[in-house]
Write a protein that holds these residues in place. Structure first.
Motif, short mmCIF file in Angstrom:
data_model
loop_
_atom_site.label_atom_id
_atom_site.label_comp_id
_atom_site.label_asym_id
_atom_site.label_seq_id
_atom_site.Cartn_x
_atom_site.Cartn_y
_atom_site.Cartn_z
N ILE A 29 34.45 34.45 37.98
CA ILE A 29 35.32 34.40 36.88
C ILE A 29 35.21 32.94 36.18
O ILE A 29 35.10 33.17 34.75
N LEU A 30 35.29 31.89 36.57
CA LEU A 30 35.04 30.63 36.01
C LEU A 30 33.76 30.44 35.32
O LEU A 30 33.71 29.74 34.46
N LEU A 31 32.61 31.27 36.19
CA LEU A 31 31.57 31.30 35.30
C LEU A 31 31.13 32.06 34.33
O LEU A 31 30.18 32.45 33.85
N ASN A 32 32.12 33.28 34.29
CA ASN A 32 32.06 34.29 33.43
C ASN A 32 30.81 35.13 33.70
O ASN A 32 30.07 35.59 32.91
N ASP A 33 30.78 35.28 35.10
CA ASP A 33 29.67 36.14 35.75
C ASP A 33 30.29 37.25 36.26
O ASP A 33 31.44 37.44 36.63
N ARG A 34 29.20 38.17 36.82
CA ARG A 34 29.44 39.36 37.81
C ARG A 34 29.19 39.23 39.03
O ARG A 34 28.64 38.59 39.68
N TRP A 35 29.77 40.36 40.09
CA TRP A 35 29.67 40.21 41.24
C TRP A 35 29.37 41.77 41.54
O TRP A 35 29.66 42.68 41.29
N VAL A 36 28.97 41.66 43.04
CA VAL A 36 28.49 43.13 43.70
C VAL A 36 29.70 43.68 44.54
O VAL A 36 30.34 44.66 44.10
N HIS A 37 29.98 42.76 45.67
CA HIS A 37 31.04 43.27 46.20
C HIS A 37 31.90 42.20 46.81
O HIS A 37 31.55 40.95 46.54
N LEU A 38 33.26 42.06 47.23
CA LEU A 38 33.95 41.03 47.37
C LEU A 38 34.48 40.90 48.95
O LEU A 38 34.46 41.89 49.54
N ARG A 39 34.41 39.80 49.40
CA ARG A 39 35.10 39.04 50.50
C ARG A 39 36.36 38.29 50.50
O ARG A 39 36.45 37.49 49.39
N ILE A 40 36.81 38.13 51.60
CA ILE A 40 38.09 37.27 51.65
C ILE A 40 37.88 36.22 52.93
O ILE A 40 37.69 36.57 54.05
N CYS A 41 37.99 35.13 52.64
CA CYS A 41 37.83 34.06 53.54
C CYS A 41 38.96 34.12 54.35
O CYS A 41 40.54 34.03 53.95
N GLN A 42 38.89 34.37 55.66
CA GLN A 42 40.23 34.51 56.52
C GLN A 42 40.56 33.04 56.99
O GLN A 42 41.60 33.17 57.89
N THR A 43 40.27 31.95 56.42
CA THR A 43 40.82 30.80 56.80
C THR A 43 41.83 30.27 55.69
O THR A 43 43.08 29.79 56.01
N CYS A 44 41.22 30.42 54.48
CA CYS A 44 42.20 29.80 53.26
C CYS A 44 42.59 31.15 52.26
O CYS A 44 43.32 30.74 51.35
N GLY A 45 41.89 32.36 52.55
CA GLY A 45 42.29 33.35 51.56
C GLY A 45 41.65 33.68 50.28
O GLY A 45 41.77 34.56 49.48
N LYS A 46 40.69 32.55 49.94
CA LYS A 46 39.71 32.99 48.87
C LYS A 46 39.10 34.30 48.51
O LYS A 46 38.65 34.55 49.65
N MET A 47 39.11 34.96 47.65
CA MET A 47 38.51 36.02 47.41
C MET A 47 37.17 35.50 46.80
O MET A 47 37.03 35.18 45.51
N LEU A 48 36.08 35.98 47.12
CA LEU A 48 34.71 35.58 46.67
C LEU A 48 33.56 36.55 46.68
O LEU A 48 33.76 37.67 47.73
N CYS A 49 32.36 36.46 45.83
CA CYS A 49 31.39 37.54 46.18
C CYS A 49 30.46 37.44 47.44
O CYS A 49 30.56 36.34 47.98
N CYS A 50 29.75 38.60 47.76
CA CYS A 50 29.07 38.67 48.71
C CYS A 50 27.79 38.11 48.73
O CYS A 50 27.38 37.54 47.45
N ASP A 51 26.82 38.17 49.48
CA ASP A 51 25.48 37.78 49.70
C ASP A 51 24.68 38.80 48.87
O ASP A 51 23.62 38.33 48.56
N SER A 52 24.80 40.00 48.54
CA SER A 52 24.19 40.67 47.43
C SER A 52 24.46 40.39 46.17
O SER A 52 23.68 40.72 45.18
N SER A 53 25.57 39.76 46.07
CA SER A 53 25.80 39.06 44.35
C SER A 53 25.02 37.86 44.07
O SER A 53 24.47 37.14 45.28
N LYS A 54 24.61 37.75 42.93
CA LYS A 54 23.61 36.62 42.55
C LYS A 54 24.12 35.42 42.95
O LYS A 54 23.35 34.48 43.20
N ASN A 55 25.63 35.07 42.89
CA ASN A 55 26.10 33.74 43.05
C ASN A 55 26.37 33.37 44.72
O ASN A 55 26.44 32.23 45.21
N GLN A 56 26.57 34.48 45.55
CA GLN A 56 26.81 34.38 46.87
C GLN A 56 28.05 33.35 47.20
O GLN A 56 27.58 32.37 47.94
N HIS A 57 29.03 33.36 46.29
CA HIS A 57 30.00 32.53 46.44
C HIS A 57 30.80 32.59 48.10
O HIS A 57 31.30 31.51 48.33
#
Length: 91
Positions: A29-57
């Motif tokens: 969202i900060l980069l105005n970019d897209r993702w494929v699938h979403l993942r949730i960090c089980q330590t801090c709760g951040k929702m981020l994009c998967c390895d199939s996404s360009k940015n692999q956040h």
């Protein structure tokens, strides 16, 4: 081999996708970019994009923070992945 990171997580202490009113990669969202699938960090709760996404956040987040386990934020998917031990567990 048993993964200590995955074994520590139970249904009671899991950060569930139901806790999120909006499903989006916070970093894309900060980069105005897209993702494929979403993942949730089980330590801090951040929702981020998967390895199939360009940015692999989600992977980058692990590499920067050492937070070992993510869960799928996709509807119908109930699994966890440990980056450290490269193991998956369904819940």
């Amino acid at each position: 081999m048993s993964c200590q990171h995955l074994n520590k997580l139970t249904l009671e202490n899991l950060i569930h996708k139901a806790n999120y009113p909006v499903f989006q990669c916070q970093e894309c969202i900060l980069l105005n970019d897209r993702w494929v699938h979403l993942r949730i960090c089980q330590t801090c709760g951040k929702m981020l994009c998967c390895d199939s996404s360009k940015n692999q956040h989600a992977r980058r987040h692990y590499e920067e923070t050492g937070h070992p386990v993510i869960s799928s934020a996709e509807l119908g998917e109930e699994w966890l992945w440990c980056f450290v031990d490269e193991q998956q567990k369904n819940y």
